[in-house]
Structure formats: structure tokens, C-alpha cells
Design an enzyme around this catalytic site. Sequence first.
Site, short mmCIF file in Angstrom:
data_model
loop_
_atom_site.label_atom_id
_atom_site.label_comp_id
_atom_site.label_asym_id
_atom_site.label_seq_id
_atom_site.Cartn_x
_atom_site.Cartn_y
_atom_site.Cartn_z
N ASN A 111 0.83 -1.21 0.00
CA ASN A 111 0.00 0.00 0.00
C ASN A 111 0.87 1.27 0.00
OD1 ASN A 111 -2.35 1.77 0.23
ND2 ASN A 111 -3.40 -0.11 0.76
N ARG A 112 0.23 2.41 0.33
CA ARG A 112 0.87 3.70 0.06
C ARG A 112 1.55 4.33 1.28
NH1 ARG A 112 -3.36 2.97 -3.26
NH2 ARG A 112 -2.98 3.50 -5.45
N HIS A 137 3.43 0.06 -2.72
CA HIS A 137 3.81 -1.35 -2.77
C HIS A 137 5.33 -1.59 -2.81
CE1 HIS A 137 -0.29 -2.39 -2.86
NE2 HIS A 137 -0.51 -2.45 -4.15
N HIS A 211 -1.03 -10.18 -3.31
CA HIS A 211 -1.78 -9.36 -4.27
C HIS A 211 -2.43 -10.17 -5.39
CE1 HIS A 211 -2.72 -5.61 -6.35
NE2 HIS A 211 -2.28 -4.96 -5.29
N SER A 212 -3.04 -11.31 -5.07
CA SER A 212 -3.79 -12.03 -6.11
C SER A 212 -5.06 -11.28 -6.47
CB SER A 212 -4.17 -13.44 -5.63
OG SER A 212 -3.14 -14.35 -5.90
N TYR A 213 -5.40 -11.33 -7.75
CA TYR A 213 -6.70 -10.82 -8.23
C TYR A 213 -7.57 -12.04 -8.45
CZ TYR A 213 -4.58 -6.30 -9.72
OH TYR A 213 -3.95 -5.09 -9.79
N ASP A 283 -11.29 0.83 -3.35
CA ASP A 283 -9.83 0.73 -3.24
C ASP A 283 -9.48 1.28 -1.85
OD1 ASP A 283 -7.17 0.41 -3.67
OD2 ASP A 283 -7.05 1.68 -5.47
N GLN A 320 -7.19 -4.39 2.43
CA GLN A 320 -7.49 -3.51 1.30
C GLN A 320 -8.40 -4.27 0.36
OE1 GLN A 320 -6.17 -0.43 1.15
NE2 GLN A 320 -6.62 0.27 -0.92
N GLU A 348 -6.27 -7.63 0.33
CA GLU A 348 -4.86 -7.59 0.77
C GLU A 348 -4.80 -7.32 2.27
OE1 GLU A 348 -3.16 -4.47 -1.86
OE2 GLU A 348 -4.99 -4.81 -2.97
C1 BGC Z 1 -3.98 -0.61 -4.73
C2 BGC Z 1 -4.46 0.07 -5.97
C3 BGC Z 1 -3.43 -0.13 -7.03
C4 BGC Z 1 -3.24 -1.60 -7.24
C5 BGC Z 1 -2.16 -1.84 -8.23
C6 BGC Z 1 -3.84 -2.05 -5.02
O1 BGC Z 1 -3.37 -2.72 -3.92
O2 BGC Z 1 -4.83 -0.39 -3.64
O3 BGC Z 1 -4.68 1.44 -5.75
O4 BGC Z 1 -3.78 0.49 -8.21
O5 BGC Z 1 -2.90 -2.22 -6.05
O6 BGC Z 1 -2.35 -3.01 -8.85
#
Ligand code: BGC
Length: 384
Positions: A111-112, A137, A211-213, A283, A320, A348
Site C-alpha cells: 500500500n501507500r 507497494h 496481491h492475487s486478483y 480501493d 485492502q 490484501e
Molecule cells: C492498490 C491500488 C493499485 C493496485 C495496483 C492495489 O493494492 O490499492 O490502488 O492500483 O494495487 O495493482
Amino acid sequence: MKTFSILCFMIIAAAGITAAQPVTDKRTMPHPAIEEKLFGKLRDGREVFSFTLTNASGTRATIINFGAAVVSLYVPDRNGKLADVVLGYDSLDGYVNSTTYFGVIVGRYGNRIAKGTFELEGNTYHLAHNDGENSLHGGVKGFGKVLWDAQPIEDSNNPALKLTYVSKDGEEGYPGTVTLSVTYTLTAQNELRIEYTGTTDEPTILNPTHHSYFNLTSDPTKTILDHELMIDADAITPVDAALIPTGKFLDVTNTPFDFRKLTKIGLRINANNEQLKFGRGYDHNFVLNHYNKSVRKVAEVYDASSGRVLEVFTDQPGIQFYSGNFLNGTVKGKNGVFYQHRTGLCLEAQCFPDSPNKPQWLPSVTLRPGETYRQTTSYKFSTK
Ligand code: BGC
């Protein structure tokens, strides 16, 4: 004479093998198993391997040691048919050039971090600005674009893969040399368990995540808007337009962020809501209930079309929920499919975003020499 005795030995040995062991039939190969294959080569010649963990019921997860990425995850639907429920790329190049973090372990800081800057023990550290003026990240490469050491762990019920990465002092601007190990275990209960342990030789910050989708339909041409979601959270940490938390909590009651009961993701995603506008959808970090450092169920996803259920368990304070808002049809994924808007969702597990600049937020993300960072997060699959 020598040749003759070697020949005799081979004949005897071969006869011995035949007598002692039945012919192996591939269809009755013992499970669980781990299969290792060459996945590709990096530009500098280093080889990347894939490891397929298969459990007794045939559920399988393939993980590569580049980015510690889960590249495919085959789980059954309600008819027992196995199909892949994660987004990813067909080849190593996709992962090398990726901007999506498909399947990887992100870090050091998932994250940020606002303006890519934080202070620790009187020193100010500057990280890459890879998300506008913020750090996202872990930086340019982070943990998602590096080669990890891989060690398969054969277990009679639960095949596992331990991946280790040593991040040098100063890498991506972070202090201290960090050694992070991540063990993926595919359990007999169709659970992909991820256990992290990390140490450092100097004070630093550490907050890795996975970070799996997921797309439980297994058809990535379909969106995740019909998936139903539950997140056990009474609040989120609202963000500004650059997705940096304001430092406050927002009660989810009477907002599109109330997922305390299974609710279709698409139901309120386009509501007239400032937070949804900032996120271009969901998000956001959810403040998970019942945080006490032990693992508890925090989220569930259900896809009525396939019957697949995904339950998320973690010991982390936040999660997240990202609804794949930045996917826009330009990323070419597995089988040549261009992933469209919202065709995958991430859950996440994490400490809250920008915690290094929010001293009021616990737990601290600081890791000191002699301490061990630990996280356990599981993605468990079933059907109904
Ligand atoms: C974030 C998104 C970001 C993405 C990148 C996520 O974990 O929250 O803002 O764009 O990751 O793939």
C-alpha cells in the site's frame, strides 16, 4: 570384464526394482505433490522456476520464485470442475513488465506511503515516488519483481513452498537488511495459507501483503460485480484524492462500504459517494473487527454462478479491498485475454496504509533487530 559386471549389476538392479515396486501409473500418482518446472529466464540469465502444489483432492496452486507470485490457482466449482480463479500472465515477461502486481508478494510496505517519506528514530527516509508523488507497494521493484530462493516442502497432507528474499540495506530507500520468508501451503482443506516471517539488522518498517486478483467465475472476461462480498469491518480508513488515508475512521453504517453481510459488489459501486470517486470504485482499507493478533475470519466472497466461496482469514488489523478499477483492457493476461475493468478483486491483508506517518495507528509497522515480523493469511475455497 568390467562392462560385463556393470551389465550384470544393471540387470539385477532392474529385476530388483521390478520385483519390489509396481509399475507407476500416472493416473494413480500419489498426491499431494510438488512439481517444479522452468518458467523462464531473466535478461541476466537467471532461471525462474514454477512450483505446482497439488493436494489430495486435485486442487492446485502454481507459484513462481519471481515475485513469489501465485500464477494460477485451480479450485473446484459446485460440480467439482477445477478452473483457474486468479488473473496472471502467460509468461515471465508479463511479470517482469507488470504494473498490476498480479499474484505477487508486495513489500517492504504494501500500500501507500504519503510522499514516499517517513521518519524513523530521528532519520528521514525517501522512497521512490511510483504512484504520483506517493510510494506504492514497496517501490519500483519492491518484492514483486525480484528473484526469491525457493525451497519445496513435501508434506504428507499439505504441500508447501518456502520462499526467501534478502532485501539489502538501502534497497528502494528503506533502511536495514531485511530477510523475509513466505511459506505458501496448500492444505487438504483447499486453503492457500501464507505465512510470513521477517527479521532486520537495523530498525526499519515492514508490511508485506499478497496481491492475487480473484475472479471466482474462472472466466476473466466477466467482471466481479456479481460476486457477493462480506468484510467484517465497522469502519474504513477514508482517503484523499491520491488514496492517502486522512488518518480518521469512517463508520460504514448507511454507506456503500457496509459489507458486514454478503452484498453484491456491483450494487453500490457507482453510488454518488466521494470515497468511491477517489477510489474509482472500491480501493480502501477496511478496519477489521476483532483484531487481537490471532487469525480469524475477516472476509468472504461468493460467486453464485459457479458456487465458489472464498473465505479470508488473517491476523492483520486491516484489509485492502480493491475492485480492479485500474484494469482497463490494455493488460494482456493468460490465454491472450485483455483484462477489462473490474475483472478481478484483491483482498490484501495489511497494517493500515501510510501507518509510518500516522503514529496514532497501531500496531506499529516498525521492525527492530532481534524482533520477528509475523503474518498468517489464508484464502480458503469451498462451494455452496
Ligand atoms: C492498490 C491500488 C493499485 C493496485 C495496483 C492495489 O493494492 O490499492 O490502488 O492500483 O494495487 O495493482
